[in-house]
Structure formats: C-alpha cells, structure tokens
Design a protein around this motif. Structure first.
Motif, PDB file in Angstrom:
ATOM      1  N   GLY A 129       8.528  18.593 -20.990  1.00 20.15           N
ATOM      2  CA  GLY A 129       9.758  18.953 -20.286  1.00 20.15           C
ATOM      3  C   GLY A 129       9.516  19.968 -19.179  1.00 20.15           C
ATOM      4  O   GLY A 129       8.409  20.104 -18.640  1.00 20.15           O
ATOM      5  N   GLN A 130      10.577  20.676 -18.833  1.00 21.86           N
ATOM      6  CA  GLN A 130      10.449  21.697 -17.791  1.00 21.86           C
ATOM      7  C   GLN A 130       9.408  22.738 -18.175  1.00 21.86           C
ATOM      8  O   GLN A 130       9.254  23.080 -19.343  1.00 21.86           O
ATOM      9  CB  GLN A 130      11.779  22.416 -17.582  1.00 21.86           C
ATOM     10  CG  GLN A 130      12.883  21.628 -16.951  1.00 21.86           C
ATOM     11  CD  GLN A 130      14.073  22.541 -16.660  1.00 21.86           C
ATOM     12  OE1 GLN A 130      13.944  23.541 -15.936  1.00 21.86           O
ATOM     13  NE2 GLN A 130      15.217  22.211 -17.231  1.00 21.86           N
ATOM     14  N   MET A 131       8.703  23.247 -17.168  1.00 22.24           N
ATOM     15  CA  MET A 131       7.755  24.345 -17.376  1.00 22.24           C
ATOM     16  C   MET A 131       8.007  25.419 -16.328  1.00 22.24           C
ATOM     17  O   MET A 131       8.225  25.126 -15.157  1.00 22.24           O
ATOM     18  CB  MET A 131       6.317  23.847 -17.261  1.00 22.24           C
ATOM     19  CG  MET A 131       5.269  24.918 -17.593  1.00 22.24           C
ATOM     20  SD  MET A 131       4.886  26.070 -16.214  1.00 22.24           S
ATOM     21  CE  MET A 131       4.002  24.985 -15.087  1.00 22.24           C
ATOM     22  N   HIS A 132       8.016  26.672 -16.783  1.00 20.44           N
ATOM     23  CA  HIS A 132       8.151  27.792 -15.867  1.00 20.44           C
ATOM     24  C   HIS A 132       7.158  28.881 -16.265  1.00 20.44           C
ATOM     25  O   HIS A 132       6.958  29.140 -17.448  1.00 20.44           O
ATOM     26  CB  HIS A 132       9.576  28.352 -15.885  1.00 20.44           C
ATOM     27  CG  HIS A 132      10.598  27.360 -15.430  1.00 20.44           C
ATOM     28  ND1 HIS A 132      10.846  27.101 -14.097  1.00 20.44           N
ATOM     29  CD2 HIS A 132      11.433  26.554 -16.140  1.00 20.44           C
ATOM     30  CE1 HIS A 132      11.803  26.179 -14.008  1.00 20.44           C
ATOM     31  NE2 HIS A 132      12.170  25.842 -15.232  1.00 20.44           N
ATOM     32  N   GLU A 133       6.555  29.471 -15.264  1.00 18.58           N
ATOM     33  CA  GLU A 133       5.597  30.552 -15.516  1.00 18.58           C
ATOM     34  C   GLU A 133       6.289  31.888 -15.305  1.00 18.58           C
ATOM     35  O   GLU A 133       6.922  32.111 -14.268  1.00 18.58           O
ATOM     36  CB  GLU A 133       4.388  30.426 -14.600  1.00 18.58           C
ATOM     37  CG  GLU A 133       3.285  31.433 -14.920  1.00 18.58           C
ATOM     38  CD  GLU A 133       1.971  31.111 -14.234  1.00 18.58           C
ATOM     39  OE1 GLU A 133       1.437  31.993 -13.542  1.00 18.58           O
ATOM     40  OE2 GLU A 133       1.488  29.969 -14.385  1.00 18.58           O
ATOM     41  N   MET A 134       6.153  32.754 -16.286  1.00 19.10           N
ATOM     42  CA  MET A 134       6.834  34.052 -16.261  1.00 19.10           C
ATOM     43  C   MET A 134       5.810  35.177 -16.175  1.00 19.10           C
ATOM     44  O   MET A 134       4.729  35.097 -16.760  1.00 19.10           O
ATOM     45  CB  MET A 134       7.674  34.235 -17.530  1.00 19.10           C
ATOM     46  CG  MET A 134       8.726  33.187 -17.731  1.00 19.10           C
ATOM     47  SD  MET A 134       9.607  33.459 -19.290  1.00 19.10           S
ATOM     48  CE  MET A 134      10.096  35.166 -19.105  1.00 19.10           C
ATOM     49  N   MET A 135       6.203  36.234 -15.478  1.00 18.74           N
ATOM     50  CA  MET A 135       5.360  37.426 -15.379  1.00 18.74           C
ATOM     51  C   MET A 135       6.152  38.696 -15.669  1.00 18.74           C
ATOM     52  O   MET A 135       5.616  39.796 -15.578  1.00 18.74           O
ATOM     53  CB  MET A 135       4.704  37.504 -13.994  1.00 18.74           C
ATOM     54  CG  MET A 135       3.829  36.295 -13.674  1.00 18.74           C
ATOM     55  SD  MET A 135       3.004  36.378 -12.084  1.00 18.74           S
ATOM     56  CE  MET A 135       1.827  37.696 -12.378  1.00 18.74           C
ATOM     57  N   ASP A 136       7.442  38.545 -15.977  1.00 21.17           N
ATOM     58  CA  ASP A 136       8.270  39.707 -16.277  1.00 21.17           C
ATOM     59  C   ASP A 136       9.325  39.313 -17.321  1.00 21.17           C
ATOM     60  O   ASP A 136       9.377  38.171 -17.772  1.00 21.17           O
ATOM     61  CB  ASP A 136       8.925  40.278 -15.020  1.00 21.17           C
ATOM     62  CG  ASP A 136       9.798  39.254 -14.299  1.00 21.17           C
ATOM     63  OD1 ASP A 136       9.861  38.087 -14.765  1.00 21.17           O
ATOM     64  OD2 ASP A 136      10.417  39.598 -13.284  1.00 21.17           O
ATOM     65  N   ASP A 137      10.156  40.275 -17.698  1.00 21.59           N
ATOM     66  CA  ASP A 137      11.191  40.016 -18.706  1.00 21.59           C
ATOM     67  C   ASP A 137      12.222  39.021 -18.170  1.00 21.59           C
ATOM     68  O   ASP A 137      12.474  38.942 -16.961  1.00 21.59           O
ATOM     69  CB  ASP A 137      11.905  41.318 -19.075  1.00 21.59           C
ATOM     70  CG  ASP A 137      10.958  42.362 -19.648  1.00 21.59           C
ATOM     71  OD1 ASP A 137       9.795  42.014 -19.953  1.00 21.59           O
ATOM     72  OD2 ASP A 137      11.379  43.517 -19.799  1.00 21.59           O
ATOM     73  N   CYS A 138      12.824  38.296 -19.104  1.00 22.70           N
ATOM     74  CA  CYS A 138      13.889  37.365 -18.737  1.00 22.70           C
ATOM     75  C   CYS A 138      14.981  37.452 -19.795  1.00 22.70           C
ATOM     76  O   CYS A 138      14.742  37.135 -20.961  1.00 22.70           O
ATOM     77  CB  CYS A 138      13.350  35.940 -18.652  1.00 22.70           C
ATOM     78  SG  CYS A 138      14.616  34.704 -18.275  1.00 22.70           S
ATOM     79  N   ASP A 139      16.175  37.885 -19.412  1.00 22.47           N
ATOM     80  CA  ASP A 139      17.250  38.056 -20.392  1.00 22.47           C
ATOM     81  C   ASP A 139      18.020  36.772 -20.647  1.00 22.47           C
ATOM     82  O   ASP A 139      18.831  36.699 -21.571  1.00 22.47           O
ATOM     83  CB  ASP A 139      18.195  39.179 -19.978  1.00 22.47           C
ATOM     84  CG  ASP A 139      18.868  38.944 -18.641  1.00 22.47           C
ATOM     85  OD1 ASP A 139      18.762  37.808 -18.099  1.00 22.47           O
ATOM     86  OD2 ASP A 139      19.489  39.873 -18.113  1.00 22.47           O
ATOM     87  N   SER A 140      17.761  35.720 -19.840  1.00 24.84           N
ATOM     88  CA  SER A 140      18.406  34.428 -20.087  1.00 24.84           C
ATOM     89  C   SER A 140      17.665  33.343 -19.316  1.00 24.84           C
ATOM     90  O   SER A 140      17.710  33.319 -18.080  1.00 24.84           O
ATOM     91  CB  SER A 140      19.876  34.452 -19.672  1.00 24.84           C
ATOM     92  OG  SER A 140      20.448  33.166 -19.779  1.00 24.84           O
TER      93      SER A 140
END
Length: 225
Positions: free
Chosen positions: A149-160
């Motif tokens: 499915g969808q993929m996203h790369e994160m490098m910081d906080d995500c509240d939603s």
C-alpha cells in the motif's frame, strides 16, 4: 675537585628527586582521571545509567528488587509489582512476560500506584531499557502488511498520519534510524508500542495482528534528563 664532585652528586640527586616527584604526581593525576571517567559512565550523580527499583506493594512497600537492564520475566524475582522507581534512563514496561501485552513508556521518576494511573489489571511482568540515541531519525510506514500500500518516509514526529498523509492506518513499518513510539490514536493517545530499528512486516509478534497506528513520535535524547 672534591667540591666539584660534591656539586655534581648534589645535582644528580636533585634531578632524580624532581623526576620521580613529577612521575608520581602524573600517575596520581591519571588515576584520578580514570576514576572520574568511570563515575561518569555510571551517571553524573554516581548512580548507574540503567536502574529501576521494583516493589511488591503499592507506595514502595514490601520486598524490592533492583533491575539493571532488560528482563523478560519478573516471576523469579518478585511475585508481583505494585510500584517502582526509575532512577535513570528511559524504559518500556510490559504487563506480560517476554515483552508482550500492554506496554508503557517510562522516564525517570517515582510511580507509587501505576496500575491505577494506567488502568492496568495486571502488574508489570517484564521491562526493557531503551538506549539513548543521538542522530538522525528515519522510518518508513506502510498502509498494509508486508510493506504494501501507501508508503511514506518520516524523519520527525507525526500526530496524525490521516492529516499528514491521508492514510487511515499503518500496518507495517521499517525503522532505519532512531527509536520510536507508535500510538493507536492521533495526538499520541491510546495504547503505545516501542519500535527500535528493524523491519516489522506485521504486528503478530506483538500479540495483536489487528493493531493500527495513527501517530508516532521519536524518543529523543533530551528525554533522558
């Protein structure tokens, strides 16, 4: 000649004395430095970096046991745990052996009645120390199991993840750098789980394959103060 010989002997003796005095002083200085370094490794206040004291009863009553790191099953040490003190570091506490069941992130402090505070029916049965990390944070989250499915790369906080990525939930992830906490609900609410670096194709190893995460945050080095 006799006077010159006496002067020569005196000078040799003086130089020898000064040499050994300096050598002894340097040795003491190095020993003190080594001692100071050892103390710092155990924590600036002389206490160990990783330490929690668990008590059988609430309000720090009954038998106690000092834990110095990861421990998969408390049953060999305490029949139950009613309260605890985190002396240093950051920890995850679990209400089942082998780091299973409900879990909660804990920082340095005193917890005289944690079961009422968290709404737990079971006492802590295992714990895990979270090593301090300084560096970049990077994690890939996926909409479906097995990195689908969808993929996203994160490098910081995500509240939603819904607000940021329009993703309904996260069903698998790959933590490349840093240590993370993930939450069932937005705004870092609901049950939480700890994710060190690694690949997580599904949540079956957590005992609940149907879990869905909606927010996530980094475990920062500033949390260890």
């Amino acid at each position: 000649m006799q006077f010159q010989s006496s002067v020569y002997t005196y000078c040799v003796t003086l130089v020898t004395y000064i040499f050994f005095t300096i050598k002894y002083s340097l040795s003491l200085h190095l020993d003190c430095q080594a001692g100071d370094s050892g103390a710092l490794d155990e924590g600036g206040d002389g206490s160990k970096e990783e330490e929690v004291t668990f008590y059988e009863e609430r309000n720090f009553g009954g038998r106690s046991w000092e834990c110095m790191g990861d421990y998969a099953d408390f049953s060999s040490q305490l029949s139950r745990c009613g309260s605890f003190r985190v002396h240093n570091g950051c920890w995850m506490m679990y209400d089942q052996p082998n780091y299973m069941g409900n879990q909660y992130f804990m920082r340095r402090g005193e917890y005289p009645d944690y079961m009422s505070m968290w709404g737990w029916n079971n006492s802590i049965r295992s714990c895990r120390y979270i090593p301090m990390y300084r560096g970049n944070y990077r994690m890939r989250i996926y909409e479906r199991e097995n990195f689908g499915g969808q993929m996203h790369e994160m490098m910081d906080d995500c509240d939603s993840i819904m607000d940021r990525y329009r993703m309904n939930h996260c069903m698998s992830c790959h933590v490349m750098d840093g240590h993370w906490l993930m939450y069932e609900q937005p705004q870092y609410r609901g049950r939480m789980w700890y994710f060190p670096p690694g690949e997580y194709r599904n949540w079956r190893n957590f005992g609940n394959p149907n879990m869905r995460f909606m927010s996530m945050r980094r475990i920062m080095d500033s949390w260890y103060n």
